[in-house]
Design a protein around this motif. Structure first.
Motif, PDB file in Angstrom:
ATOM      1  N   ILE A   1       0.862  -1.188   0.000  1.00 21.35           N
ATOM      2  CA  ILE A   1       0.000   0.000   0.000  1.00 21.35           C
ATOM      3  C   ILE A   1       0.893   1.230   0.000  1.00 21.35           C
ATOM      4  N   ILE A   2       0.559   2.208  -0.829  1.00 21.48           N
ATOM      5  CA  ILE A   2       1.416   3.382  -0.979  1.00 21.48           C
ATOM      6  C   ILE A   2       0.602   4.655  -0.787  1.00 21.48           C
ATOM      7  N   THR A   3       1.178   5.620  -0.103  1.00 26.25           N
ATOM      8  CA  THR A   3       0.611   6.956   0.018  1.00 26.25           C
ATOM      9  C   THR A   3       1.662   7.932  -0.480  1.00 26.25           C
ATOM     10  N   VAL A   4       1.326   8.711  -1.505  1.00 21.54           N
ATOM     11  CA  VAL A   4       2.281   9.645  -2.103  1.00 21.54           C
ATOM     12  C   VAL A   4       1.785  11.068  -1.889  1.00 21.54           C
ATOM     13  N   ALA A   5       2.404  11.763  -0.955  1.00 21.41           N
ATOM     14  CA  ALA A   5       2.058  13.153  -0.637  1.00 21.41           C
ATOM     15  C   ALA A   5       3.047  13.648   0.403  1.00 21.41           C
TER      16      ALA A   5
ATOM     17  N   ASP B   1       0.278  -2.044  -4.900  1.00 16.94           N
ATOM     18  CA  ASP B   1      -0.979  -2.692  -5.295  1.00 16.94           C
ATOM     19  C   ASP B   1      -2.182  -1.801  -5.030  1.00 16.94           C
ATOM     20  N   LEU B   2      -2.038  -0.827  -4.108  1.00 21.24           N
ATOM     21  CA  LEU B   2      -3.130   0.072  -3.751  1.00 21.24           C
ATOM     22  C   LEU B   2      -2.536   1.407  -3.325  1.00 21.24           C
ATOM     23  N   SER B   3      -3.190   2.484  -3.751  1.00 25.60           N
ATOM     24  CA  SER B   3      -2.784   3.838  -3.384  1.00 25.60           C
ATOM     25  C   SER B   3      -3.850   4.433  -2.467  1.00 25.60           C
ATOM     26  N   VAL B   4      -3.427   5.146  -1.437  1.00 24.44           N
ATOM     27  CA  VAL B   4      -4.356   5.765  -0.482  1.00 24.44           C
ATOM     28  C   VAL B   4      -4.065   7.263  -0.413  1.00 24.44           C
ATOM     29  N   LEU B   5      -5.111   8.073  -0.613  1.00 22.75           N
ATOM     30  CA  LEU B   5      -5.007   9.524  -0.451  1.00 22.75           C
ATOM     31  C   LEU B   5      -6.120   9.945   0.505  1.00 22.75           C
ATOM     32  N   ALA B   6      -5.768  10.091   1.780  1.00 15.53           N
ATOM     33  CA  ALA B   6      -6.771  10.346   2.821  1.00 15.53           C
ATOM     34  C   ALA B   6      -6.905  11.824   3.152  1.00 15.53           C
ATOM     35  N   SER B   7      -6.508  12.709   2.255  1.00 20.23           N
ATOM     36  CA  SER B   7      -6.506  14.156   2.518  1.00 20.23           C
ATOM     37  C   SER B   7      -7.852  14.637   3.033  1.00 20.23           C
ATOM     38  N   GLN B   8      -7.801  15.552   4.013  1.00 23.20           N
ATOM     39  CA  GLN B   8      -9.025  16.145   4.542  1.00 23.20           C
ATOM     40  C   GLN B   8      -9.650  17.101   3.531  1.00 23.20           C
ATOM     41  N   ALA B   9      -8.813  17.753   2.727  1.00 22.16           N
ATOM     42  CA  ALA B   9      -9.290  18.619   1.644  1.00 22.16           C
ATOM     43  C   ALA B   9      -8.366  18.401   0.452  1.00 22.16           C
ATOM     44  N   GLU B  10      -8.937  18.330  -0.727  1.00 22.74           N
ATOM     45  CA  GLU B  10      -8.159  18.092  -1.941  1.00 22.74           C
ATOM     46  C   GLU B  10      -8.932  18.664  -3.105  1.00 22.74           C
ATOM     47  N   ALA B  11      -8.285  19.525  -3.893  1.00 17.87           N
ATOM     48  CA  ALA B  11      -8.977  20.113  -5.040  1.00 17.87           C
ATOM     49  C   ALA B  11      -9.162  19.091  -6.150  1.00 17.87           C
ATOM     50  N   PHE B  12      -8.159  18.282  -6.391  1.00 17.97           N
ATOM     51  CA  PHE B  12      -8.238  17.242  -7.423  1.00 17.97           C
ATOM     52  C   PHE B  12      -7.475  15.996  -6.986  1.00 17.97           C
ATOM     53  N   GLY B  13      -6.226  16.161  -6.634  1.00 14.84           N
ATOM     54  CA  GLY B  13      -5.433  15.011  -6.227  1.00 14.84           C
ATOM     55  C   GLY B  13      -4.779  14.359  -7.437  1.00 14.84           C
ATOM     56  N   MET B  14      -3.759  15.031  -7.994  1.00 15.21           N
ATOM     57  CA  MET B  14      -3.107  14.511  -9.184  1.00 15.21           C
ATOM     58  C   MET B  14      -2.473  13.149  -8.953  1.00 15.21           C
TER      59      MET B  14
END
Length: 358
Positions: free
Chosen positions: A164-168, A241-254
């Motif tokens: 699992i990957i989180t990229v930010a 295998d899976l990406s997680v973007l748990a941002s509380q606010a995100e305009a788009f999330g490239m």
């Protein structure tokens, strides 16, 4: 097309979505034969000194005779614009063509943001979510949208056990702490994880995330990789295998579309602009199938009466994905199909040119 001058904030040095969008837009515009000059504007934007705002005004031609800048279109990053409404108003009085490029609506300073946007010759938002938010917040109309493009990427091979990957960048809004707490609740399952992103954007928050990993005994399963580029970043994508973007606010999330370009499904937070990124190129559901059945991932809903940081909700989604082979296969298949539908940066650039030319 007239030359374009793009003014970007000099104080954002980590690999942010806004920085990536600006850089890739410039490359694509130049590939279309447009002259684009990029100037990094000093200041702790949206905060700045009077001297820094005066320099910004000069770059926009705010102090010049009316129309003297006429052959140049100035595009100002929204982070700068919301800190300098006076200068945009002076530029408007001087009849300079000055557009604002909004990556993310301001979390505060709404009145300054409203003045800046009203003074601009036009506003380009990088997501429909941002446009809708600004129109509702300020009673504006006529805002334009130029969605981010995506670079083609090889299909990720994945890992055993699933990775699992989180990229930010490690920032409170990106909420990597929530991801760590969720992973801590499913330690009985086989998985590994990487948090890829700058730990210098907010060192205090990065230390909190690192401490949480240690407190749950996850040092051998959760890697804080720091900001990666080039081959090192591609290697991380290839493992995932899976990406997680748990941002509380995100305009788009490239990073969502970047994940999909690698054929990697994504988990995002419901109510953010990342849902648009997850669904805008998704294959259409077959007749009779429920809405969202063909999404390359899912959006986690945090009920309004629940703790928005409740890790059990995210943990439940991750647990289902890990234990339900049908879910994993469906998300992966949808991601693989979606990657062929993603628009490139040349389409973004052509759309921006149409907007500015119109």
């Amino acid at each position: 097309m007239r030359p374009i001058r793009l003014l970007v904030p000099a104080n954002i040095r980590h690999n942010s979505g806004g920085n990536v969008y600006n850089a890739r837009l410039v490359q694509a515009l130049r590939a279309l034969g447009v002259y684009v000059g990029v100037l990094a504007v000093e200041g702790s934007w949206p905060e700045s000194t009077a001297k820094e705002r005066r320099r910004l005004g000069s770059l926009m031609g705010a102090w010049e005779p009316k129309g003297h800048h006429g052959s140049v279109v100035t595009l100002v990053d929204g982070l700068i614009a919301m800190g300098a409404p006076d200068e945009l108003e002076f530029a408007a009085k001087a009849r300079q063509e000055t557009w604002v490029l909004v990556h993310m609506p301001a979390p505060s300073r709404h009145e300054l943001e409203a003045r800046a946007l009203r003074a601009a010759s036009g506003v380009i938002c990088t997501s429909s979510w941002a446009s809708t938010t600004l129109e509702a917040r300020h009673g504006l109309s006529g805002l334009r949208v130029a969605l981010p493009g995506t670079d083609p990427a090889p299909v990720a091979q994945g890992s055993i056990p699933p990775h699992i990957i989180t990229v930010a960048a490690l920032l409170p809004n990106k909420d990597q702490l929530l991801a760590v707490e969720a992973l801590a609740r499913i330690q009985e399952l086989d998985w590994t994880a990487s948090l890829v992103g700058s730990d210098q954007a907010d060192p205090e928050y990065a230390a909190i995330v690192r401490a949480a990993v240690a407190a749950h005994g996850l040092e051998n399963r959760v890697r804080l990789a720091g900001e990666l580029k080039g081959r090192a970043l591609e290697d991380e994508w290839n493992r995932a295998d899976l990406s997680v973007l748990a941002s509380q606010a995100e305009a788009f999330g490239m990073v969502v579309t970047e994940s999909l370009a690698h054929g990697i499904p994504v988990v995002v937070r419901q109510g953010t602009g990342a849902v648009e990124a997850l669904s805008f190129a998704a294959p259409e559901a077959e007749p009779g199938k429920r809405a969202g059945a063909h999404l390359p991932g899912t959006a986690v809903t945090f009920p309004s009466d629940a703790d928005p940081k409740n890790p059990a909700l995210l943990a439940g989604v991750l647990q289902r994905w890990l234990q339900d082979g049908a879910t994993r296969d469906a998300w992966r298949a949808a991601a693989l199909e979606t990657r062929n539908r993603l628009p490139g940066w040349e389409q973004t650039a052509a759309h921006v040119l149409d907007i500015l030319g119109g």
